[in-house]
Design a protein around this motif. Structure first.
Motif, PDB file in Angstrom:
ATOM      1  N   ASP A 174       0.831  -1.216  -0.084  1.00 45.51           N
ATOM      2  CA  ASP A 174       0.124  -0.040   0.046  1.00 45.51           C
ATOM      3  C   ASP A 174       0.854   1.131  -0.001  1.00 45.51           C
ATOM      4  O   ASP A 174       0.542   2.115  -0.786  1.00 45.51           O
ATOM      5  N   ASP A 175       1.741   1.205   0.819  1.00 42.63           N
ATOM      6  CA  ASP A 175       2.669   2.224   1.035  1.00 42.63           C
ATOM      7  C   ASP A 175       3.658   2.813  -0.045  1.00 42.63           C
ATOM      8  O   ASP A 175       3.631   3.946  -0.802  1.00 42.63           O
ATOM      9  N   SER A 176       3.848   1.683  -0.952  1.00 42.25           N
ATOM     10  CA  SER A 176       4.762   1.723  -2.024  1.00 42.25           C
ATOM     11  C   SER A 176       4.207   2.117  -3.314  1.00 42.25           C
ATOM     12  O   SER A 176       4.434   3.187  -4.038  1.00 42.25           O
ATOM     13  N   VAL A 177       2.654   1.813  -3.380  1.00 39.20           N
ATOM     14  CA  VAL A 177       1.742   2.417  -4.594  1.00 39.20           C
ATOM     15  C   VAL A 177       1.654   3.896  -4.263  1.00 39.20           C
ATOM     16  O   VAL A 177       1.697   4.853  -5.103  1.00 39.20           O
ATOM     17  N   ALA A 178       1.199   4.264  -2.929  1.00 31.46           N
ATOM     18  CA  ALA A 178       0.868   5.602  -2.370  1.00 31.46           C
ATOM     19  C   ALA A 178       2.029   6.552  -2.945  1.00 31.46           C
ATOM     20  O   ALA A 178       1.962   7.594  -3.205  1.00 31.46           O
ATOM     21  N   ALA A 179       3.262   6.143  -2.782  1.00 30.80           N
ATOM     22  CA  ALA A 179       4.632   6.999  -2.811  1.00 30.80           C
ATOM     23  C   ALA A 179       4.405   7.210  -4.301  1.00 30.80           C
ATOM     24  O   ALA A 179       4.871   8.268  -4.666  1.00 30.80           O
ATOM     25  N   LEU A 180       4.328   5.954  -4.863  1.00 25.27           N
ATOM     26  CA  LEU A 180       4.450   6.097  -6.463  1.00 25.27           C
ATOM     27  C   LEU A 180       3.283   7.068  -7.120  1.00 25.27           C
ATOM     28  O   LEU A 180       3.689   7.844  -8.065  1.00 25.27           O
ATOM     29  N   ARG A 181       2.046   7.025  -6.555  1.00 24.24           N
ATOM     30  CA  ARG A 181       1.075   8.010  -6.970  1.00 24.24           C
ATOM     31  C   ARG A 181       1.470   9.248  -6.766  1.00 24.24           C
ATOM     32  O   ARG A 181       1.136  10.209  -7.746  1.00 24.24           O
ATOM     33  N   ALA A 182       1.993   9.480  -5.658  1.00 21.50           N
ATOM     34  CA  ALA A 182       2.384  10.974  -5.362  1.00 21.50           C
ATOM     35  C   ALA A 182       3.468  11.448  -6.253  1.00 21.50           C
ATOM     36  O   ALA A 182       3.593  12.625  -6.753  1.00 21.50           O
ATOM     37  N   GLU A 183       4.449  10.623  -6.484  1.00 18.37           N
ATOM     38  CA  GLU A 183       5.435  10.890  -7.526  1.00 18.37           C
ATOM     39  C   GLU A 183       4.922  11.070  -8.943  1.00 18.37           C
ATOM     40  O   GLU A 183       5.481  12.001  -9.771  1.00 18.37           O
ATOM     41  N   ALA A 184       3.951  10.402  -9.158  1.00 20.39           N
ATOM     42  CA  ALA A 184       3.462  10.536 -10.599  1.00 20.39           C
ATOM     43  C   ALA A 184       2.784  11.939 -10.724  1.00 20.39           C
ATOM     44  O   ALA A 184       2.742  12.489 -11.923  1.00 20.39           O
ATOM     45  N   GLY A 185       2.063  12.402  -9.753  1.00 15.79           N
ATOM     46  CA  GLY A 185       1.536  13.818  -9.551  1.00 15.79           C
ATOM     47  C   GLY A 185       2.676  14.888  -9.719  1.00 15.79           C
ATOM     48  O   GLY A 185       2.168  15.881 -10.259  1.00 15.79           O
ATOM     49  N   ARG A 186       3.883  14.484  -9.070  1.00  6.56           N
ATOM     50  CA  ARG A 186       4.920  15.828  -9.066  1.00  6.56           C
ATOM     51  C   ARG A 186       5.608  15.469 -10.412  1.00  6.56           C
ATOM     52  O   ARG A 186       5.873  16.647 -10.920  1.00  6.56           O
ATOM     53  N   SER A 187       5.653  14.527 -11.084  1.00  3.95           N
ATOM     54  CA  SER A 187       6.516  14.250 -12.227  1.00  3.95           C
ATOM     55  C   SER A 187       5.746  13.522 -13.365  1.00  3.95           C
ATOM     56  O   SER A 187       5.991  12.493 -13.670  1.00  3.95           O
ATOM     57  N   ASP A 210      -2.139  -7.733 -10.798  1.00  5.29           N
ATOM     58  CA  ASP A 210      -3.554  -7.260 -10.084  1.00  5.29           C
ATOM     59  C   ASP A 210      -3.619  -6.583  -8.992  1.00  5.29           C
ATOM     60  O   ASP A 210      -4.422  -5.555  -8.674  1.00  5.29           O
ATOM     61  N   GLU A 211      -2.510  -6.887  -8.072  1.00  6.03           N
ATOM     62  CA  GLU A 211      -2.616  -6.341  -6.610  1.00  6.03           C
ATOM     63  C   GLU A 211      -2.012  -4.938  -6.731  1.00  6.03           C
ATOM     64  O   GLU A 211      -2.714  -4.102  -6.091  1.00  6.03           O
ATOM     65  N   PHE A 212      -1.013  -4.678  -7.790  1.00  9.46           N
ATOM     66  CA  PHE A 212      -0.733  -3.194  -7.990  1.00  9.46           C
ATOM     67  C   PHE A 212      -1.844  -2.290  -8.706  1.00  9.46           C
ATOM     68  O   PHE A 212      -2.224  -1.297  -8.273  1.00  9.46           O
ATOM     69  N   ARG A 213      -2.561  -3.072  -9.766  1.00  6.92           N
ATOM     70  CA  ARG A 213      -3.421  -2.428 -10.454  1.00  6.92           C
ATOM     71  C   ARG A 213      -4.810  -1.996  -9.554  1.00  6.92           C
ATOM     72  O   ARG A 213      -5.190  -0.900  -9.681  1.00  6.92           O
ATOM     73  N   THR A 214      -4.993  -2.906  -8.628  1.00  5.01           N
ATOM     74  CA  THR A 214      -6.209  -2.406  -7.651  1.00  5.01           C
ATOM     75  C   THR A 214      -5.738  -1.198  -6.670  1.00  5.01           C
ATOM     76  O   THR A 214      -6.679  -0.326  -6.527  1.00  5.01           O
ATOM     77  N   ARG A 215      -4.463  -1.341  -6.266  1.00  6.26           N
ATOM     78  CA  ARG A 215      -4.186  -0.043  -5.306  1.00  6.26           C
ATOM     79  C   ARG A 215      -4.053   1.182  -6.097  1.00  6.26           C
ATOM     80  O   ARG A 215      -4.066   2.147  -5.738  1.00  6.26           O
ATOM     81  N   TRP A 216      -3.447   1.117  -7.372  1.00  8.23           N
ATOM     82  CA  TRP A 216      -3.283   2.267  -8.154  1.00  8.23           C
ATOM     83  C   TRP A 216      -4.488   3.055  -8.253  1.00  8.23           C
ATOM     84  O   TRP A 216      -4.566   4.256  -8.279  1.00  8.23           O
ATOM     85  N   ALA A 217      -5.691   2.110  -8.553  1.00  8.63           N
ATOM     86  CA  ALA A 217      -6.967   2.682  -8.731  1.00  8.63           C
ATOM     87  C   ALA A 217      -7.767   3.441  -7.570  1.00  8.63           C
ATOM     88  O   ALA A 217      -8.539   4.296  -7.714  1.00  8.63           O
ATOM     89  N   HIS A 218      -7.049   3.118  -6.347  1.00  7.63           N
ATOM     90  CA  HIS A 218      -7.572   3.875  -5.302  1.00  7.63           C
ATOM     91  C   HIS A 218      -7.201   5.479  -5.110  1.00  7.63           C
ATOM     92  O   HIS A 218      -7.673   6.007  -4.434  1.00  7.63           O
ATOM     93  N   HIS A 219      -6.101   5.706  -5.762  1.00 13.02           N
ATOM     94  CA  HIS A 219      -5.577   6.969  -5.945  1.00 13.02           C
ATOM     95  C   HIS A 219      -5.144   7.704  -4.537  1.00 13.02           C
ATOM     96  O   HIS A 219      -5.241   8.950  -4.339  1.00 13.02           O
TER      97      HIS A 219
END
Length: 290
Positions: free
Chosen positions: A178-191, A209-218
């Motif tokens: 969860d934390d890894s995807v949340a950090a990547l999502r924040a970085e995607a917003g910055r860059s 599928d595990e990543f895709r589900t978490r990524w969709a949570h934003h």
């Protein structure tokens, strides 16, 4: 996914998390199809018209003032990471500006490696893309069989979601994921124009599928400190605390693992440090074979 799509889904997902009771709004017993706020309620709380907020939630943040964005952040009860993400999305909505197409740093300066080597705790350096670029001997010993000098960088997100060893190593795998995807999502917003980052996200979304589900949570999150339970083949389970220290000029982060004084984890780290010193040549040879 376009910036407009990211904006729309981020605002929609945050609105769904806030109940009228949390926002201090009366409900008068009305029946709701969802538990979160309605658009007109967010508009009321932010001090804008319902039509204007609807435009924002459709993904159009171009030209929106910082005052309105701050009001929106308060209305949606965003935390610091979410607020920063909203501002990053607003900046991205204006289109790329000169110098905005940066890519993640892929090397560390010799001075940074000296810092790692001087630390008495396991430590490594990663970039915003979660590539582990360098580590000290104790980190290599702790990540036995996972980190190897001759096979850096190692992408931590790719390891988490595509390597079968990850759940056995990270005992709280769900939280770490969860934390890894949340950090990547924040970085995607910055860059948003970082091609290497978007390629990584695309690969993981396609293969996991595990990543895709978490990524969709934003969800977004700052990576500052976290409890980490790891399993090492030499010392077994070990409870540590991860601390993140940013190197702003380099776009890098130093991650250190510490243990409570006189705890079993401290004893385990001492054993690993002694073992790493005694078996430095064997460790280097083993890692080069990975």
């Amino acid at each position: 996914m376009s910036i407009k799509d990211d904006v729309r889904e981020f605002l929609t997902s945050r609105r769904a998390k806030v109940t009228p009771e949390q926002a201090g709004l009366p409900t008068f017993g009305d029946k709701r199809r969802v538990t979160g706020l309605r658009r007109e309620e967010v508009a009321l709380l932010a001090g804008v018209s319902a039509d204007y907020y609807t435009r924002l939630e459709r993904g159009n943040l171009s030209g929106v003032s910082e005052q309105v964005l701050e009001a929106l952040a308060r209305a949606l009860r965003l935390d610091d990471a979410e607020r920063s993400h909203l501002l990053d999305l607003a900046r991205a909505s204006t289109g790329p500006v000169r110098g905005s197409r940066r890519t993640a740093v892929s090397k560390v300066r010799p001075g940074v490696q000296l810092i790692l080597d001087s630390l008495t705790t396991p430590a490594y350096v990663r970039n915003a893309r979660t590539d582990i670029l360098a580590a000290n001997d104790l980190a290599f010993a702790l990540y036995d069989g996972i980190l190897a000098r001759d096979h850096l960088p190692l992408n931590l997100a790719r390891f988490l979601f595509l390597d079968q060893r990850a759940p056995a190593f990270f005992l709280d795998w769900e939280t770490v994921a969860d934390d890894s995807v949340a950090a990547l999502r924040a970085e995607a917003g910055r860059s948003p124009h970082d091609r290497s980052l978007s390629d990584l996200v695309g690969e993981l979304a396609t293969r996991s599928d595990e990543f895709r589900t978490r990524w969709a949570h934003h969800n977004v999150k700052y990576h500052r400190t976290a409890a980490k339970r790891l399993h090492n083949s030499l010392v077994g389970d070990i409870d540590l605390t991860g601390e993140a220290m940013e190197l702003p000029g380099d776009g890098l982060v130093i991650i250190t693992y510490t243990a409570q004084p006189d705890s079993p984890a401290t004893q385990a780290l001492r054993f690993l440090a002694s073992w790493a010193t005694q078996h430095a040549d064997d460790l280097a040879r083993h890692q080069s074979e990975l």
